[in-house]
Design a protein around this motif. Structure first.
Motif, mmCIF file in Angstrom:
data_model
loop_
_atom_site.group_PDB
_atom_site.id
_atom_site.type_symbol
_atom_site.label_atom_id
_atom_site.label_comp_id
_atom_site.label_asym_id
_atom_site.label_seq_id
_atom_site.Cartn_x
_atom_site.Cartn_y
_atom_site.Cartn_z
ATOM 1 N N ALA A 255 11.950 -35.682 31.658
ATOM 2 C CA ALA A 255 11.869 -36.413 30.666
ATOM 3 C C ALA A 255 10.692 -35.458 29.042
ATOM 4 O O ALA A 255 10.545 -35.495 28.369
ATOM 5 C CB ALA A 255 10.697 -38.144 30.721
ATOM 6 N N ILE A 256 8.888 -35.179 29.796
ATOM 7 C CA ILE A 256 8.543 -34.704 29.349
ATOM 8 C C ILE A 256 8.766 -33.031 29.072
ATOM 9 O O ILE A 256 8.400 -31.946 28.959
ATOM 10 C CB ILE A 256 7.477 -34.492 30.097
ATOM 11 N N GLY A 257 10.303 -32.668 29.642
ATOM 12 C CA GLY A 257 10.669 -31.465 29.464
ATOM 13 C C GLY A 257 11.264 -30.342 30.299
ATOM 14 O O GLY A 257 11.585 -29.474 30.510
ATOM 15 N N SER A 258 10.920 -30.898 31.361
ATOM 16 C CA SER A 258 10.787 -30.066 33.312
ATOM 17 C C SER A 258 12.866 -29.506 32.667
ATOM 18 O O SER A 258 13.353 -30.613 33.218
ATOM 19 C CB SER A 258 10.567 -29.948 33.948
ATOM 20 N N THR A 259 12.732 -28.407 33.349
ATOM 21 C CA THR A 259 14.069 -27.810 33.594
ATOM 22 C C THR A 259 14.809 -28.329 34.960
ATOM 23 O O THR A 259 13.746 -28.309 35.865
ATOM 24 C CB THR A 259 14.515 -26.642 33.229
ATOM 25 N N ARG A 260 15.681 -28.337 35.565
ATOM 26 C CA ARG A 260 16.537 -28.355 36.856
ATOM 27 C C ARG A 260 16.212 -27.372 37.685
ATOM 28 O O ARG A 260 15.540 -26.829 38.650
ATOM 29 C CB ARG A 260 17.590 -28.560 36.545
ATOM 30 N N LEU A 261 16.668 -26.378 36.572
ATOM 31 C CA LEU A 261 15.792 -24.823 38.140
ATOM 32 C C LEU A 261 13.914 -24.767 38.082
ATOM 33 O O LEU A 261 13.999 -24.546 39.247
ATOM 34 C CB LEU A 261 16.076 -23.891 36.687
ATOM 35 N N GLN A 262 13.655 -24.951 37.390
ATOM 36 C CA GLN A 262 12.107 -25.430 37.342
ATOM 37 C C GLN A 262 11.332 -26.481 38.653
ATOM 38 O O GLN A 262 10.711 -25.895 39.468
ATOM 39 C CB GLN A 262 11.368 -26.120 36.207
ATOM 40 N N LEU A 263 12.439 -27.380 38.978
ATOM 41 C CA LEU A 263 12.143 -28.080 39.410
ATOM 42 C C LEU A 263 12.667 -27.975 40.468
ATOM 43 O O LEU A 263 11.689 -28.054 41.649
ATOM 44 C CB LEU A 263 12.901 -29.881 39.726
ATOM 45 N N ILE A 264 13.772 -27.345 41.286
ATOM 46 C CA ILE A 264 14.049 -26.643 42.181
ATOM 47 C C ILE A 264 13.057 -25.186 42.897
ATOM 48 O O ILE A 264 12.888 -25.335 44.447
ATOM 49 C CB ILE A 264 16.164 -25.995 42.275
ATOM 50 N N ILE A 265 12.868 -25.060 41.913
ATOM 51 C CA ILE A 265 11.561 -23.221 42.375
ATOM 52 C C ILE A 265 10.242 -24.227 43.020
ATOM 53 O O ILE A 265 10.257 -23.432 43.929
ATOM 54 C CB ILE A 265 11.163 -22.872 40.895
ATOM 55 N N GLU A 266 10.349 -25.639 41.938
ATOM 56 C CA GLU A 266 8.454 -26.281 42.554
ATOM 57 C C GLU A 266 9.040 -26.531 43.897
ATOM 58 O O GLU A 266 8.035 -26.237 45.224
ATOM 59 C CB GLU A 266 8.262 -26.893 41.778
ATOM 60 N N PHE A 267 10.257 -27.592 44.046
ATOM 61 C CA PHE A 267 10.300 -28.006 45.874
ATOM 62 C C PHE A 267 10.957 -26.302 46.926
ATOM 63 O O PHE A 267 10.242 -26.988 48.449
ATOM 64 C CB PHE A 267 12.233 -28.559 45.547
ATOM 65 N N LEU A 268 11.557 -25.916 46.425
ATOM 66 C CA LEU A 268 11.769 -24.894 47.714
ATOM 67 C C LEU A 268 10.374 -24.041 47.369
ATOM 68 O O LEU A 268 10.336 -23.036 48.452
ATOM 69 C CB LEU A 268 12.421 -23.616 46.793
ATOM 70 N N THR A 269 9.430 -23.516 46.935
ATOM 71 C CA THR A 269 8.009 -23.543 47.105
ATOM 72 C C THR A 269 7.417 -24.315 47.945
ATOM 73 O O THR A 269 6.488 -23.534 48.574
ATOM 74 C CB THR A 269 7.477 -23.215 46.025
ATOM 75 N N GLU A 270 7.577 -25.910 47.489
ATOM 76 C CA GLU A 270 6.833 -26.531 48.782
ATOM 77 C C GLU A 270 7.536 -26.047 50.568
ATOM 78 O O GLU A 270 7.122 -26.031 51.193
ATOM 79 C CB GLU A 270 7.148 -27.982 48.075
ATOM 80 N N THR A 271 8.803 -26.330 50.150
ATOM 81 C CA THR A 271 9.884 -26.218 51.616
ATOM 82 C C THR A 271 9.186 -24.546 52.289
ATOM 83 O O THR A 271 8.386 -24.997 53.387
ATOM 84 C CB THR A 271 10.805 -25.695 51.326
ATOM 85 N N ALA A 272 8.570 -23.128 51.154
ATOM 86 C CA ALA A 272 8.288 -22.174 52.053
ATOM 87 C C ALA A 272 7.224 -22.464 52.193
ATOM 88 O O ALA A 272 6.974 -21.701 53.518
ATOM 89 C CB ALA A 272 8.527 -21.404 50.599
ATOM 90 N N MET A 273 6.495 -23.100 52.083
ATOM 91 C CA MET A 273 4.621 -23.393 52.475
ATOM 92 C C MET A 273 5.185 -24.100 53.556
ATOM 93 O O MET A 273 3.661 -23.803 54.695
ATOM 94 C CB MET A 273 3.780 -24.275 51.564
ATOM 95 N N VAL A 274 5.474 -24.937 53.977
ATOM 96 C CA VAL A 274 5.946 -25.704 54.776
ATOM 97 C C VAL A 274 6.576 -23.982 56.264
ATOM 98 O O VAL A 274 5.589 -24.560 57.624
ATOM 99 C CB VAL A 274 6.703 -27.047 54.500
ATOM 100 N N THR A 275 6.977 -24.076 55.768
ATOM 101 C CA THR A 275 7.938 -23.411 56.647
ATOM 102 C C THR A 275 6.964 -21.764 56.897
ATOM 103 O O THR A 275 6.959 -21.506 58.320
ATOM 104 C CB THR A 275 9.365 -22.429 55.598
#
Length: 789
Positions: A320-340
């Protein structure tokens, strides 16, 4: 931006500590097993591939065609020299013969060393065909003289305490003096040709008592390796082998011996010619590793999507405040990368802790695997690909699911319907995980039953409390040793023989019965008068050998041999004549059948002969292990120049099934891992479903539903997934284990209880896993849940 993603991911992981720990544990367990398997498979596939001429070097083997074809990994001695000297397509060829039970001593010293398997006769061409870390000496001439010997650095230190050994002397078998002409680096573990002592092949004629090498084509003692010129193919080599056969072999020999060329890489993988690591086994291990890593990734997907409801508002507000879907995907993948990455670091530590156990289990190969291999170029590529694959496989689907929420639907509380469309995929993942779990459990139960059967099967002879020691020298010296051993306190019986009843040396032998050729081959056991009594062979008819005279003309046959000769009863054979190895023998006794080789092979008919000139071991039955020092002292008085060594018959028989025992140990570990991963996956789906159905559960409770009813409602859906996994896995596991059991002539049958037991274990563990979270969800206060809604 990346730093911001990392900070947000760390905050999110900390706030969801429980799911973070579960994700890290799941990935760690799966990656640890995957890395361990991939290291093992990579190591076993690397054998003798590192030689820079490996792609054009071939191993010559011999098929000996009698009643049954005998596959020999070696060739007659003249073949290698002829290929090297007479065919222009051949760049070079080398012959070598592995030696066993050799005594190495130092002139002027009382120190003696018994060497086997790591010592060989070979030629200077060895260093042209194979990559060797040559240190000092002339590698092109080091083994030209008959007294030449080349040592590895570790054996130079072992014998002389220094690597400055050129010109130093050794003595082999207290007979021949050798001069060190070369020094090489220690051979790597991933070779079947890792010799520490290489003696000149030109010494062989002297050991045979002749000045020149005999053109003996009847025996196959020599391993032969041929390197072709760059432009030549294996077809040219096969043609050269056929030409050699026509030119040098008689018609009878040509019918008997068939030479063929195999790639050098087959040295470890072709079990027909003595390879110990079949390719299908390595492919199976690779698939297992992939499945375990995939199961760990499934857990992550389940857990990540289970958290989607809790993160839906966060996602909606961000969009709602402007984040794109690509930005959210990158953020979630970053979280996955840290766990991995956290899981990878822990996995590497766990693997390093487990490798000593695995190296010890593979001690017969001198395995020296290290986790540092992951950073070698050959391993690093697939290791980085594995990490990237886990990040994408684990993180991409949850990232797509979480990033697709529309802000309006989320903020109006309508996100649940959107998110639950992924339930079907998560159910498929759970089914897959329990398919893997059931498969491994059935494998463990069946393999354990087969190994137990092997250990308990009556082989037809006694094996308890019997040990063997080597023999040497004349028959009179061996007889003196027997007499002294029989007087040693604690020794109950002593027998002189060539080998124990069941052994690796089981070449089929043809024979004649009553002047006509028998239509089947036999195994031959060389034994004295005490052999049958010591090993408990049951005499069915006739008598035992009457004496141990060198002119003894007696033979004993097993019952199977009598039946295959067409005789009705054992008594009919007594007094009949046979001819074996060109010797006329008279049948004096018939013994009950016994296994002359491992249980992979069907029982064969056996002939026992009493040939004192062929004795090579003394079999000793003892009452207690305390007898061993006395046996060693007695043995050393007869053979003061030899090195004492002994083997228990039980241990010798256990070596038949080394591969099966190692595989069983690995499968047991993998089964535990599969159960753990399956439970984590089921737990993730339980979290997801209970979170998605919070309002439904609360409303049902308001209208009077009990906790038991709610737990049953939640549990039955999960158990149905487990049952589906079991139904798919059971027939496939049944077929796979039946195929494995086909490798044994004597084996267990897969019983219904084996399949039922594995299913019960999986269902019980599933109920415990699902039940815990279901009870927590059912006991929530409906007021708080509905108020939040």
């Amino acid at each position: 931006m990346l730093r911001n993603y990392c900070r947000i991911s760390l905050r999110r992981l900390w706030n969801s500590r429980r799911s973070t720990v579960i994700n890290v544990i799941g990935l760690t367990v799966g990656l640890s097993c995957g890395i361990l398997i991939f290291l093992l498979v990579g190591y076993l596939f690397s054998f003798d591939r590192y030689h820079h001429k490996a792609d054009r070097t071939f191993w010559i083997v011999t098929d000996i065609r009698r009643e049954n074809t005998l596959h020999a990994d070696a060739t007659p001695r003249p073949l290698g020299r002829i290929l090297r000297e007479e065919f222009t397509a051949v760049e070079t060829a080398v012959r070598l013969e592995t030696l066993f039970g050799q005594i190495i001593s130092l002139p002027g010293s009382t120190r003696k060393f018994e060497e086997s398997r790591n010592i060989c006769f070979t030629e200077s061409q060895f260093f042209q065909v194979f990559d060797v870390d040559w240190k000092t000496g002339d590698k092109n001439k080091a083994l030209d003289a008959a007294d030449g010997v080349v040592l590895s650095e570790r054996y130079a230190l072992k014998y002389f305490g220094t690597t400055d050994v050129i010109g130093r002397s050794l003595r082999i078998n207290n007979q021949h003096d050798l001069t060190v002409k070369g020094l090489i680096g220690d051979p790597p573990s991933n070779t079947r040709l890792g010799y520490d002592i290489m003696v000149s092949y030109n010494l062989v004629p002297q050991l045979q008592g002749t000045l020149d090498e005999k053109p003996d084509w009847n025996n196959t003692p020599s391993l032969c390796f041929v390197t072709m010129k760059t432009a030549q193919s294996i077809g040219h080599l096969q043609q050269a082998l056929q030409t050699t056969s026509r030119k040098y072999l008689s018609a009878e020999q040509a019918d008997l011996l068939h030479f063929q060329a195999l790639p050098l890489q087959e040295l470890s993988h072709n079990t027909q010619y003595g390879g110990t690591v079949p390719r299908p086994l390595l492919y199976v291990l690779t698939v297992i590793g992939i499945l375990l890593v995939a199961a760990a990734c499934m857990n992550f997907i389940n857990m990540a999507t289970a958290q989607s409801i809790r993160r839906s508002k966060e996602t909606g507000i961000r969009k709602a405040i402007g984040s794109t879907r690509l930005q959210l995907i990158i953020e979630f993948l970053t979280e996955t990368a840290m766990v991995t990455l956290a899981a990878v670091i822990i996995s590497v530590i766990i693997v390093q802790l487990c490798l000593p156990w695995l190296n010890n289990a593979l001690s017969v190969l001198h395995a020296d695997m290290s986790v540092l291999w992951l950073f070698r170029p050959r391993f690093l590529s697939w290791f980085l690909a594995l990490i990237a694959g886990v990040i994408l496989l684990s993180g991409l689907y949850p990232a797509l699911v979480l990033s697709r929420f529309t802000p309006i639907a989320v903020l109006q509380g309508r996100a649940n319907g959107i998110r639950t469309r992924g339930v079907s995929l998560r159910k498929v993942l759970v089914i897959t995980q329990f398919f893997i779990t059931q498969f491994f459990l059935i494998a463990v139960i069946v393999m354990s039953a087969q190994v137990r059967y092997i250990r308990q099967t009556n082989l037809g002879f006694n094996k308890a409390a019997i040990l063997t020691v080597p023999l040497a020298g004349s028959s009179s010296k061996q007889e003196t040793l027997r007499q002294l051993l029989e007087k040693t306190p604690g020794v109950e019986q002593v027998s002189l023989a060539a080998e124990i009843p069941s052994s690796f040396r089981n070449d089929p032998v043809s024979f004649s019965y009553e002047n006509r050729k028998a239509g089947f081959p036999v195994n031959v056991k060389i034994a004295d008068t005490a052999y049958a009594g010591l090993f408990g062979l049951q005499l069915l008819a006739g008598t035992n050998f009457h004496n141990n005279d060198t002119l003894n003309d007696e033979a004993m046959l097993s019952l199977m041999a009598i039946k295959q000769l067409g005789l009705v009863s054992p008594q009919e054979a007594i007094g009949k004549k046979i001819n074996i190895w060109g010797r006329d023998k008279r049948i004096v006794g018939v013994v009950a059948d016994f296994h002359s080789q491992d249980l992979h092979h069907a029982m064969r008919p056996v002939i026992l002969l009493n040939l004192p000139s062929e004795y090579s071991i003394a079999a000793i039955k003892t009452g207690t292990a305390a007898t061993i020092p006395g046996i060693e002292k007695t043995w050393s008085t007869i053979y003061p120049d030899q090195v004492f060594r002994m083997n228990f018959v039980d241990d010798m028989l256990a070596r038949f099934y080394l591969t099966e025992n190692i595989l069983l140990g690995l499968i047991q570990v993998f089964a535990v891992v599969a159960i753990l991963l399956g439970c984590l996956g089921l737990y993730g789906l339980t979290l997801f479903i209970s979170a998605a159905r919070n309002k439904e559960i609360s409303i049902r409770k308001v209208f009077g539903a009990s906790v038991t009813g709610m737990v049953t409602m939640l549990t039955k859906d999960f158990i149905s997934l487990v049952v589906i996994g079991l139904l798919i896995a059971t027939p496939l596991a049944y077929m796979a284990m039946n195929k494995w059991l086909e490798g044994f002539a004597y084996r267990v049958n897969i019983q219904w209880w084996m399949l039922g037991l594995s299913a019960m274990i999986v269902l019980l563990i599933s109920l415990l896993t699902v039940g815990w979270e279901s009870i927590r969800a059912a006991r929530k206060n409906p007021v708080k849940v509905l108020k939040a809604e």
